[in-house]
Motif scaffolding. Structure first.
Motif, short mmCIF file in Angstrom:
data_model
loop_
_atom_site.label_atom_id
_atom_site.label_comp_id
_atom_site.label_asym_id
_atom_site.label_seq_id
_atom_site.Cartn_x
_atom_site.Cartn_y
_atom_site.Cartn_z
N LYS A 176 0.86 -1.19 0.00
CA LYS A 176 0.00 0.00 0.00
C LYS A 176 0.89 1.24 0.00
CE LYS A 176 -3.84 2.45 2.07
NZ LYS A 176 -5.04 2.39 2.91
N ILE A 221 1.04 5.46 -0.26
CA ILE A 221 0.33 6.74 -0.16
C ILE A 221 1.34 7.87 -0.37
CG2 ILE A 221 -1.17 8.21 1.22
CD1 ILE A 221 -2.04 5.86 2.83
N GLN A 271 -3.52 5.17 8.02
CA GLN A 271 -4.08 4.35 6.95
C GLN A 271 -3.26 3.07 6.73
OE1 GLN A 271 -6.82 5.25 4.64
NE2 GLN A 271 -7.31 6.56 6.39
N PRO A 311 -0.02 2.36 5.68
CA PRO A 311 0.67 2.13 4.41
C PRO A 311 1.98 1.36 4.62
CG PRO A 311 1.17 4.32 5.19
CD PRO A 311 0.22 3.71 6.20
N VAL A 326 5.53 5.37 1.97
CA VAL A 326 5.03 6.74 2.04
C VAL A 326 5.95 7.64 1.22
CG1 VAL A 326 4.67 8.72 3.55
CG2 VAL A 326 3.97 6.45 4.30
N HIS A 384 7.98 1.82 8.17
CA HIS A 384 7.56 2.33 6.86
C HIS A 384 8.78 2.73 6.04
CE1 HIS A 384 4.24 3.11 9.71
NE2 HIS A 384 3.44 2.86 8.69
#
Length: 570
Positions: free
Chosen positions: A349, A351, A387, A389, A392, A414
């Motif tokens: 995912k 973003i 969210q 992710p 990022v 992340h």
């Protein structure tokens, strides 16, 4: 064009000797020119009017006679700084046009090879050697008109139109209405955008000056002259652009931003528009965003295989921060998009938070910054982390709050991508510390930094081998052994590159990998000079060194690398 009778006599004699016109045709033209009503017309001009002589053919005959090359200048793209070398008055008086500058040599186009007065004067005034090429006189006259402030042919149509809307005929609530009176202006603006697209421009600059309205295009990073509308149409042109961008034509005191969506030659384009009040009117800059032409693959960035392997390894890590640095316009955003494109998979995912979102990417959640409602980089980044992710991207780290959130995100699993405005890769470390991030946080979270610049690529259609002089080779510290085996290439100039010798751009890179030794040095707060020294020992190439590799491979030129990396000469 005010070519002297002596030049006309020469042109006619050479065309007759070359068999392009017959003695009988020349005799008839001479008799016609002797008539009282034609006392200012030469036989050569009469033969042109009758279609028996083509100025382009004359140019080829002259070039062969005087061992010069010909040049087609109808579609040439001439840098603004080259045009600025001579004045409009000089261009008209001597009937020549500067084309490009290579070191101490200025290349010009002229129709008469015997008109050496202007060449000699320019050589003396500029302190440059002048190398002339022959152009068809009708093309030369049109090019001088186009580049030195006369009205563009498209604008002649506007001036002849009887229904040009007056500058203030439209109220703000009528912005969406288009009347018949707007037709010529709409065509003019659309033609200007189409011209920019044909030249592969990235930006269109509409600049109100004291006595004229200047239009320039940025092509491969260089500003070149565009069409020149008359000053009296300034207000309606600016108003039309603002209406298209959806911004207020009534507000002339404050900067405004908007977007234009337009179809040009079957392609859907998105133009990011910025207006800025100046002392002579509102200036407009339009960034052309062409989704179809943008390529996000790593191969298009300009990596050599060794750097590409290191780069892929850095961006494929599960966590950490990877920064791309460089000045505005150095391609940082495109590189970040390429990173995301490379690692975008169904099980990840991603973003992004951007100001603004320039290109839509499939499968990625893109969030625009909206400062007016409190949606800053920091606020968006904080919300994004809720969210869940994997990856990022933050368009830019501008302040301590954004930097701290990005670092904490990297420390909690992340992978974070972002940009900084620094001149080199090691400078990113000290920039983070300068904005308030603790050194131990920088050393723990930072996995790599890449500084980059863009250089123009040699045009593949007109590239040819050449031998640079010794001074140029020494300037880049190229050893004689390497120079002997190098593939030095330079574009001669052709319609494909609009006579510049360059087509497209590529990156040169300085790739800093943060290893354990560097982490200890960063944690200890050492200077940027020591970080750079350690990175160089570990194998980091500077921007100039990477540029030299691409010069040796024939991908770009010495002049490009020197101009882009002038601060990296050590």
């Amino acid at each position: 064009m005010n070519t002297s009778s002596t030049a006309d006599d020469l042109f006619l004699r050479l065309m007759r000797e070359a068999g392009k016109v017959s003695d009988e045709q020349c005799r008839e033209a001479a008799e016609q020119a002797a008539a009282p009503e034609n006392e200012l017309t030469s036989p050569y001009r009469i033969l042109i009017e009758r279609g028996l002589i083509d100025p382009a053919e004359t140019a080829r005959v002259l070039a062969a006679k005087f061992a010069l090359r010909t040049v087609e200048i109808a579609s040439l793209m001439i840098p603004a700084e080259v045009l600025a070398l001579i004045t409009q008055e000089q261009a008209l008086r001597y009937q020549l046009l500067p084309l490009r500058r290579e070191g101490d040599v200025l290349h010009v186009a002229m129709a008469d090879p015997l008109a050496t007065e202007g060449v000699d004067e320019l050589a003396h005034l500029l302190g440059l050697s002048i190398e002339a090429a022959i152009a068809a006189e009708d093309e030369l006259s049109q090019a001088i008109t186009r580049h030195y402030g006369r009205e563009h042919s498209e604008f002649d149509e506007i001036l002849s139109a009887e229904t040009v809307a007056p500058p203030h005929s439209m109220e703000p609530d009528q912005q969406s209405e288009a009347t018949d009176a707007d037709g010529p202006i709409i065509k003019l603006v659309e033609s200007m955008i189409a011209d920019a697209v044909k030249l592969r421009a990235s930006d269109i600059h509409v600049e109100p000056l004291e006595r004229r309205l200047r239009v320039r295009f940025r092509v491969d990073g260089v500003l070149v002259a565009g069409p020149t509308p008359p000053k009296r149409l300034q207000a309606v042109i600016i108003s039309r652009l603002k209406i298209m961008a959806g911004i207020s034509i009534a507000e002339k005191r404050l900067p405004q931003d908007g977007r234009i969506q337009i179809k040009v030659e079957g392609r859907d384009l998105d133009l990011r528009v910025s207006s800025l009040p100046t002392s002579h009117g509102e200036g407009i800059v339009m960034r052309i965003l062409d989704q179809e032409s943008l390529k996000f693959g790593l191969a298009e960035l300009g990596f050599f295989p060794d750097d590409e392997a290191i780069f892929k390894k850095l961006i494929s890590q599960p966590d950490g921060i990877f920064l791309v640095t460089g000045p505005t316009g150095s391609g940082k955003t495109t590189t970040l998009y390429s990173c995301l494109h490379e690692i975008n998979r169904p099980d990840q995912k991603i973003i992004t938070v951007e100001d603004p979102v320039e290109y839509q990417m499939s499968g990625i959640n893109q969030v625009p910054v909206r400062n007016e409602v409190g949606m800053t980089f920091a606020a968006a980044l904080r919300a994004m982390l809720r969210q869940a992710p994997n990856i990022v991207m933050v368009g830019e780290i501008r302040d301590l709050e954004t930097a701290e959130i990005a670092i904490h995100a990297s420390l909690t699993g992340h992978m974070v991508f972002s940009t900084l405005h620094t001149n080199d890769a090691p400078g990113a470390v000290t920039r983070l510390v300068d904005i308030g991030v603790k050194p131990f946080l920088v050393s723990t979270s930072l996995s790599g930094v890449m500084a980059q610049r863009l250089v123009r690529k040699v045009c593949p259609d007109c590239a040819a081998p050449y031998e640079p002089d010794e001074q140029q080779i020494r300037q880049l510290n190229i050893t004689p052994e390497i120079a002997d085996t190098a593939n030095f290439r330079k574009g001669k100039g052709c319609p494909s590159c609009h006579g510049t010798g360059y087509r497209g751009r590529m990156g040169i890179f300085e790739l800093l990998v943060i290893d354990d030794d560097l982490r200890m040095m960063i944690h200890g707060g050492v200077s940027v000079a020591r970080i750079r020294e350690k990175a160089r020992i570990a194998g980091m190439r500077t921007l100039r060194e990477d540029g030299v590799r691409k010069v040796i491979a024939g991908l770009t030129t010495i002049e490009e690398v020197v101009s882009i990396t002038i601060g990296d000469s050590s």
